[in-house]
Each structure stands twice: as C-alpha cells, then as structure tokens.
Design a protein around this motif. Structure first.
Motif, PDB file in Angstrom:
ATOM      1  N   ALA A 147       6.129  12.865   2.806  1.00 26.89           N
ATOM      2  CA  ALA A 147       5.069  11.887   2.495  1.00 26.89           C
ATOM      3  C   ALA A 147       5.605  10.466   2.641  1.00 26.89           C
ATOM      4  O   ALA A 147       4.940   9.591   3.196  1.00 26.89           O
ATOM      5  CB  ALA A 147       4.533  12.125   1.081  1.00 26.89           C
ATOM      6  N   ASP A 148       6.820  10.257   2.157  1.00 27.58           N
ATOM      7  CA  ASP A 148       7.406   8.911   2.189  1.00 27.58           C
ATOM      8  C   ASP A 148       7.619   8.443   3.637  1.00 27.58           C
ATOM      9  O   ASP A 148       7.272   7.315   3.994  1.00 27.58           O
ATOM     10  CB  ASP A 148       8.746   8.928   1.442  1.00 27.58           C
ATOM     11  CG  ASP A 148       9.275   7.529   1.217  1.00 27.58           C
ATOM     12  OD1 ASP A 148       8.599   6.762   0.519  1.00 27.58           O
ATOM     13  OD2 ASP A 148      10.355   7.204   1.748  1.00 27.58           O
ATOM     14  N   ILE A 149       8.157   9.322   4.459  1.00 25.64           N
ATOM     15  CA  ILE A 149       8.442   8.935   5.847  1.00 25.64           C
ATOM     16  C   ILE A 149       7.135   8.729   6.631  1.00 25.64           C
ATOM     17  O   ILE A 149       6.963   7.736   7.332  1.00 25.64           O
ATOM     18  CB  ILE A 149       9.311  10.010   6.558  1.00 25.64           C
ATOM     19  CG1 ILE A 149      10.661  10.145   5.853  1.00 25.64           C
ATOM     20  CG2 ILE A 149       9.496   9.673   8.040  1.00 25.64           C
ATOM     21  CD1 ILE A 149      11.470  11.361   6.285  1.00 25.64           C
TER      22      ILE A 149
ATOM     23  N   HIS B   2       7.573   6.966  -7.285  1.00 31.51           N
ATOM     24  CA  HIS B   2       8.727   7.274  -6.442  1.00 31.51           C
ATOM     25  C   HIS B   2       9.521   6.032  -6.019  1.00 31.51           C
ATOM     26  O   HIS B   2      10.698   6.139  -5.730  1.00 31.51           O
ATOM     27  CB  HIS B   2       8.314   8.105  -5.226  1.00 31.51           C
ATOM     28  CG  HIS B   2       7.822   7.298  -4.076  1.00 31.51           C
ATOM     29  ND1 HIS B   2       6.559   6.770  -4.033  1.00 31.51           N
ATOM     30  CD2 HIS B   2       8.426   6.909  -2.928  1.00 31.51           C
ATOM     31  CE1 HIS B   2       6.421   6.108  -2.912  1.00 31.51           C
ATOM     32  NE2 HIS B   2       7.526   6.163  -2.218  1.00 31.51           N
ATOM     33  N   ASP B   3       8.890   4.893  -5.961  1.00 28.42           N
ATOM     34  CA  ASP B   3       9.624   3.683  -5.565  1.00 28.42           C
ATOM     35  C   ASP B   3       9.608   2.637  -6.682  1.00 28.42           C
ATOM     36  O   ASP B   3       9.743   1.444  -6.397  1.00 28.42           O
ATOM     37  CB  ASP B   3       9.002   3.082  -4.291  1.00 28.42           C
ATOM     38  CG  ASP B   3       9.615   3.673  -3.024  1.00 28.42           C
ATOM     39  OD1 ASP B   3      10.703   4.277  -3.115  1.00 28.42           O
ATOM     40  OD2 ASP B   3       8.998   3.539  -1.954  1.00 28.42           O
ATOM     41  N   CYS B   4       9.461   3.084  -7.938  1.00 28.14           N
ATOM     42  CA  CYS B   4       9.322   2.099  -9.025  1.00 28.14           C
ATOM     43  C   CYS B   4      10.549   1.188  -9.120  1.00 28.14           C
ATOM     44  O   CYS B   4      10.449   0.049  -9.566  1.00 28.14           O
ATOM     45  CB  CYS B   4       9.012   2.757 -10.361  1.00 28.14           C
ATOM     46  SG  CYS B   4      10.341   3.751 -11.026  1.00 28.14           S
TER      47      CYS B   4
ATOM     48  N   THR C  62      14.177  11.798  -5.206  1.00 30.48           N
ATOM     49  CA  THR C  62      14.895  12.554  -4.166  1.00 30.48           C
ATOM     50  C   THR C  62      14.324  12.349  -2.759  1.00 30.48           C
ATOM     51  O   THR C  62      14.742  13.030  -1.831  1.00 30.48           O
ATOM     52  CB  THR C  62      14.827  14.062  -4.504  1.00 30.48           C
ATOM     53  OG1 THR C  62      13.475  14.385  -4.827  1.00 30.48           O
ATOM     54  CG2 THR C  62      15.716  14.406  -5.676  1.00 30.48           C
ATOM     55  N   HIS C  63      13.399  11.420  -2.599  1.00 35.27           N
ATOM     56  CA  HIS C  63      12.717  11.330  -1.295  1.00 35.27           C
ATOM     57  C   HIS C  63      13.577  10.754  -0.184  1.00 35.27           C
ATOM     58  O   HIS C  63      13.171  10.763   0.978  1.00 35.27           O
ATOM     59  CB  HIS C  63      11.388  10.567  -1.414  1.00 35.27           C
ATOM     60  CG  HIS C  63      11.518   9.168  -1.911  1.00 35.27           C
ATOM     61  ND1 HIS C  63      11.591   8.861  -3.241  1.00 35.27           N
ATOM     62  CD2 HIS C  63      11.574   7.981  -1.259  1.00 35.27           C
ATOM     63  CE1 HIS C  63      11.690   7.558  -3.398  1.00 35.27           C
ATOM     64  NE2 HIS C  63      11.686   6.991  -2.197  1.00 35.27           N
ATOM     65  N   HIS C  64      14.766  10.236  -0.505  1.00 37.86           N
ATOM     66  CA  HIS C  64      15.662   9.766   0.560  1.00 37.86           C
ATOM     67  C   HIS C  64      16.827  10.728   0.803  1.00 37.86           C
ATOM     68  O   HIS C  64      17.770  10.393   1.511  1.00 37.86           O
ATOM     69  CB  HIS C  64      16.189   8.371   0.237  1.00 37.86           C
ATOM     70  CG  HIS C  64      15.108   7.328   0.201  1.00 37.86           C
ATOM     71  ND1 HIS C  64      14.344   7.017   1.306  1.00 37.86           N
ATOM     72  CD2 HIS C  64      14.641   6.550  -0.808  1.00 37.86           C
ATOM     73  CE1 HIS C  64      13.452   6.083   0.966  1.00 37.86           C
ATOM     74  NE2 HIS C  64      13.611   5.791  -0.314  1.00 37.86           N
TER      75      HIS C  64
ATOM     76  N   GLY D 133       0.785  -1.238   0.000  1.00 36.60           N
ATOM     77  CA  GLY D 133       0.000   0.000   0.000  1.00 36.60           C
ATOM     78  C   GLY D 133       0.812   1.280   0.000  1.00 36.60           C
ATOM     79  O   GLY D 133       0.264   2.364  -0.183  1.00 36.60           O
ATOM     80  N   HIS D 134       2.124   1.163   0.188  1.00 38.75           N
ATOM     81  CA  HIS D 134       2.967   2.359   0.307  1.00 38.75           C
ATOM     82  C   HIS D 134       2.925   3.213  -0.966  1.00 38.75           C
ATOM     83  O   HIS D 134       2.709   4.424  -0.896  1.00 38.75           O
ATOM     84  CB  HIS D 134       4.406   1.911   0.622  1.00 38.75           C
ATOM     85  CG  HIS D 134       5.406   3.024   0.670  1.00 38.75           C
ATOM     86  ND1 HIS D 134       5.481   3.900   1.726  1.00 38.75           N
ATOM     87  CD2 HIS D 134       6.372   3.403  -0.213  1.00 38.75           C
ATOM     88  CE1 HIS D 134       6.469   4.766   1.496  1.00 38.75           C
ATOM     89  NE2 HIS D 134       7.014   4.485   0.322  1.00 38.75           N
ATOM     90  N   CYS D 135       3.133   2.554  -2.123  1.00 36.79           N
ATOM     91  CA  CYS D 135       3.214   3.302  -3.387  1.00 36.79           C
ATOM     92  C   CYS D 135       1.893   3.982  -3.710  1.00 36.79           C
ATOM     93  O   CYS D 135       1.858   4.949  -4.450  1.00 36.79           O
ATOM     94  CB  CYS D 135       3.602   2.370  -4.533  1.00 36.79           C
ATOM     95  SG  CYS D 135       5.285   1.798  -4.386  1.00 36.79           S
TER      96      CYS D 135
HETATM   97 FE   LIG Z   1       8.754   5.157  -0.634  1.00 37.42          FE
END
Ligand SMILES: [Fe+2]
Ligand SMILES: [Fe+2]
Length: 595
Positions: A523-525, A277-279, A494-496, A232-234
């Motif tokens: 959003a990611d965290i 973002h995590d593809c 760039t989310h990390h 569900g994260h993506c």
């Molecule tokens: Fe992520």
C-alpha cells in the motif's frame, strides 16, 4: 406464623397458592433480569444492545409490542427500535415546549421529563396525555392498543437517556390483553436501569472510539498538510491497505489461506496501524522532506554562491581597470577580463547545474566542483556578528582572523556541521534497529552537498527521512495501547522492511513479517507511485506504477502472493478509479506479472 387451624382454612390455602405463584413469578423474572444484565454487559454492538433491551423488556413484561425511544442531542426523543415490523416514524418528540417548559403532552415525553414510570390500563379512557399517535398506530397496524407501560431509561440517579414503552400486557394463560400487573413494574424498572447503564457505557465507549479515530486522522492530516511532497499519502495508504486486506481475508487456499482478521477489533487494530504508519514524519523537518536542490537548507543557497561569483566578476573588472591605469594596454586588459568573465559564467552554470541533482555526479565533476571552490574572494566583514548563539558556537573557539581575509568560493566549513545531540546518537536497543546513525545531524558543507552523487539529499538528510519510521515505532511504543490494539506499532512500523532483510529500520526478514505488515508495504509503495499531487513529479500512469511495483516483487521486497492478489482481485483498478486522475488510468496487462 399461622396456627394449625389457619393452615387448613381454605382462604389461607388460596393465599398460600397465590404467594407461591408470586414467588415463582418473581424467581422467573429475577432470573431473566440476571440473564439480561449479563447479556447487556457483554454486548459491544449498539444495535444488538438496543435489541436486547427492547426484546428483553418485552419478554419480562410479557406484552405484545415494545418501542424504544432515545434522547437526541437536540433534546428530543427519537424512535430507536420497535418489536414489530412497521417502519419507525421519522418524527422526533420535543422534550420541551417553545416556552422552555417540559413537554408533558405525550406519555413518553412525560416519563422522560419526570424520570417516572407511567402506567395506562386503558388507552381509550386515558385523559392525561395526547394519545392520538398511539391510536393512529393502532389503526395502521391493526393492533388495538389498550395498556401501556412507559419506563424511563435512566441509570440510578443518572440522566434519563430514553424510554422503553411496552404495549398490551398479555394474560399469562389466556393471552388476552390486560393491564400491566403492578408486581412486574419493579422488574421492568430494574431492567430499564440496567439497560441505561449498559447504553451509557456503550455510548461513552463509542464516543471515545470516535474521538481516538479523529485524533488519529488529525495526526495523519497534519502530516499530509505539512508537505506537498507527501500530501494525501497518510490518508490514502489506509484506504488501499484496507482494500487489499479485505481481499486477503477471502483467500481460501495457498499461503494466504490462514490469514484473517477475526473480530472488529482486529480490523480496528490494522486500520489504526495503517493510519499511523508515517506518524513519525511529524518530526521530519520540512526542509529535508522538500529539499529540491542540493544547496537548499531553508532556502536555496545557490543565491549566496551566485553573489560570490558576482563579487569575483566585479573584482575582475576592478583588476582590469587598475591594470589599465597602471599602464597595461587596454586591449590586453579587456581580453584578460573577458576570458575571466567567460570562465566565471561557465563555472557558475556548471555549479548551478550540479545543484539541481537531476543527474549522477561522476568523480570528475566532483573534482571540478572542488577546483572551482578553490577560487578565493576577499571578505571585509565580520562573519561572526548577527548570528544566533547556536551558529556562533559552531565557529568554535579559534579567534577570528584579521580582516580582510580570503574566502574560498565554495567551502566545507566546521560551521556547516550541525552536531547530533548526544541523546540522538544512540538508538534504544530494545527495538533492534539496524541502522547506521551518521555522526552529524546535518552537514551543510557546500562542496559536500554539491557533490551528492544522486538526488539532493546528503547521507545525514537521507537518514533523517528514514528516521521517520524509527520515530513512528518509538512514538507508538509510548502509547498505553490496550490488549486488542497491541499490534499497532508492528503494523505501522514495518512498511519499509523487505522480505530479504534489506529494509529498514530493523532489517527484518520474511519470517518476521506478518501478512498485515506485507500488505502495508504494498500500500505504501503503490500510493507513492501513483500519487498525482506531488510537486516536481509527473504522475505515473496505472500501468507504469504496476510495472514498477512488479520490480519490487522481482527483487523480493514485497510479498509475491499479495502482489498477485492485488492484481487478480482488481484492487489496483478499484483504487485507481477512486484516487487516480482519469488520465493516469490506462490498460494494464496483468498477465505479464502473474505466474
Ligand atoms: Fe508511507
Ligand atoms: Fe514510511
């Protein structure tokens, strides 16, 4: 060429003036047509486009009312838009009859079925079509319908996609309802054709957009489906990112005042970036994402290790029996055996505990793992048969020792190391990745894994996890992105990163991180903190999650202004209401984190 006498003939003077008038009219209509064509070709919004077609048609035809019909996927005509305020009928007109033949009952279905313009000068003397609906419309609207012009919408030689129906042509000077002037028909047909091309292009574009969005969501849901650890994260990250972005564009002062997405395309660019973002996680092996114990590869190898302890226990029992047969007093042999069994059980319990990875492994524990590993057992079977060719290669070229051969209870062997392919050893310098690539792809050494200080992942596996972002950037870079979507790799990749250059994969700093990138990090965290559908992890409450997020702010990992906005705008609460379990949602004292 008229003779001079003819020039002065009154009849000729009359025809000259009507020719001039017709010329003027044609000029005017041509100008409207060109203008309309330009408007149609520029318009991207479907509703506005339909409006142009409808009102443009009414303008050129100089009539009272226009109705636009569009063909549906199930072979009917639906009312799409009308120039007067009356509500549109919801009924659809079937284009074919139950026997499969064309429906020629209605003017508009006839026009569409035959791709033919239909002109009716007087509705009340018309006998070819069923005009009861039109007459009913007249009664309801109070506008008596007299003349009708129905033009199919069809790109030249293309399929008919709908029809424009114009009602009550108005006399230029008197405003009286008159039949549609025949000299106008060509203009209206040309306009209808232009409109059909514009609509068809727009439909194609829209369909492509829908398809692309579905493909993007398909990638995201494939990743979410891949592992229950990230389930569900993506899907949720883009929701949260959009919520925060929508608040950020409203901010009128302070560091966020300048930020904005100025077109639907810029919003699309951000939304797609968030969805992708995590593809890169499609490349992350499930066993790494899901690695729950240190000895786990595809399965938990503790069972293999336990079997060796079993072997040692039997060896001890055999030794005891042999000693008794050899004349050793039974009590002494039993005592030695019992001590050995107790030690083995204690050692195995320790190794099993280390395997869980719940606690920090201090140096003395690593020492004990090593010393337990030094016990040996006798291997009587060939360990080079029944292997895959890759596995066999990892044994190297040294000849197999003669059997039986002593084996360590726990070992780090050469065959445990999975080498990295040469192509994976160096990163493309064009991306500026600032990461250290471990020499091996994986190292499955038993002592090496059991000695992992924190958690269950080796350096190689940790790299593999982080590698998802390198893969995301690299994969997105290969896409032929149009100009308006060029920033997708930036938004997705760039989310990390952190504001102080400690993130990955590029160690970017605050100056290099755009507001959308910073939104993505939050959003990611926050999604990961609040997720309630991960196994082996109790869902955090809303207040716990906000508190942890505040540490990221304190450590300059996330943007302080966006963090404050996240709280003051209530995004955290609205997100929680949509995606958290009711028992996770508790009171958050946001004043603790502001200022
Ligand atoms: Fe992520
Ligand atoms: Fe990520």
């Amino acid at each position: 060429m008229p003779t001079p006498q003819e020039w002065i003939h009154p009849e000729h003077l009359m025809s000259q003036s009507s020719d001039a008038k017709a010329l003027l009219l044609a000029e005017k209509k041509l100008a409207s047509l060109v203008e309309n064509g330009l408007l149609l070709s520029r318009e991207k919004d479907r509703d506005v486009l339909l409006r142009h077609i409808l009102y443009g048609g009414r303008e050129i035809a100089q009539c009272a009312i226009g109705t636009l019909f569009l063909k549906t996927e199930h072979n009917t005509l639906a009312f799409a838009m009308r120039t007067n305020d009356q509500a549109l009928p919801s009924l659809e007109l079937p284009l074919s009859l139950p026997d499969g033949g064309p429906n020629e009952k209605f003017v508009v279905t006839y026009a569409v079925n035959h791709n033919k313009t239909v002109i009716i000068d007087d509705v009340y003397s018309e006998t070819r079509f069923d005009l009861s609906g039109t007459k009913r419309f007249s009664e309801e609207s109070g506008i008596r319908t007299v003349s009708i012009l129905t033009v199919p919408l069809s790109p030249r030689d293309g399929e008919v996609i709908g029809a424009l129906q114009l009602i009550n042509a108005l006399h230029e000077n008197t405003g009286e309802v008159v039949p549609f002037p025949r000299e106008l028909i060509g203009f209206i047909e040309a306009m209808a054709s232009q409109s059909a091309v514009a609509l068809e292009n727009q439909t194609l574009l829209e369909a492509q957009k829908v398809l692309i969005n579905s493909l993007i969501k398909l990638v995201a849901s494939a990743i979410d489906a891949k592992s229950a650890h990230t389930g569900g994260h993506c899907e949720r990250v883009p929701e949260l990112a959009m919520m925060l972005a929508e608040e950020a564009v409203k901010v009128a002062d302070g560091p966020l005042a300048e930020f904005g997405f100025h077109s639907e395309e810029e919003w699309d660019e951000f939304r797609i970036g968030a969805w992708l973002h995590d593809c890169g996680k499609v490349t992350t092996p499930e066993y790494v994402v899901d690695k729950a114990t240190k000895l786990e590869t595809i399965y938990n190898r503790i069972h293999e290790v336990r079997m060796r302890f079993e072997v040692l226990l039997r060896d001890a029992e055999i030794a005891k029996l042999k000693n008794i047969i050899g004349g050793q007093p039974a009590a002494a042999a039993e005592a030695t055996y019992a001590a050995c069994v107790a030690q083995l059980k204690d050692d195995f319990a320790f190794i099993a505990e280390c395997n869980i990875g719940g606690e920090f492994i201090a140096a003395e524990k690593v020492e004990r793992i090593r010393s337990i590993g030094k016990h040996t057992w006798m291997r009587h079977f060939d360990d080079r048969i029944g292997l895959s060719s890759d596995e066999l290669k990892r044994h190297g070229t040294t000849p197999a020792p003669a059997l039986p051969v002593p084996e360590w209870l726990l070992a780090d062997k050469e065959s445990h190391r999975i080498p990295r392919r040469r192509s994976e050893s160096t990163l493309n310098p064009k991306f500026g990745f600032q990461v250290k690539v471990p020499k091996d792809l994986y190292n499955m050494g038993e002592i090496y894994n059991l000695s992992i200080a924190r958690g269950t992942l080796t350096e190689e596996e940790r790299f593999k996890i982080n590698d998802h972002i390198i893969q995301t950037i690299t994969m997105l870079d290969t896409l032929p992105l149009p100009k308006h979507l060029k920033r997708i790799p930036e938004y997705a990749g760039t989310h990390h990163e952190t504001l102080i250059g400690t993130g990955y994969p590029c160690r970017l700093t605050a100056q290099e991180l755009s507001i959308p990138s910073r939104i993505m990090a939050i959003a990611d965290i926050f999604e990961a903190l609040t997720a309630s559908d991960r196994p082996y992890k109790k869902a955090k409450t809303l207040s716990e999650s906000v508190a942890i997020l505040s540490y990221f702010k304190r450590d300059h990992h996330i943007d302080p202004d966006l963090f404050a906005l996240f709280l003051t705008s209530g995004v955290y609460r609205r997100y929680a209401a949509r995606f958290l379990n009711p028992e996770q949602i508790d009171e958050v004292d946001i004043s603790r984190y502001l200022g």
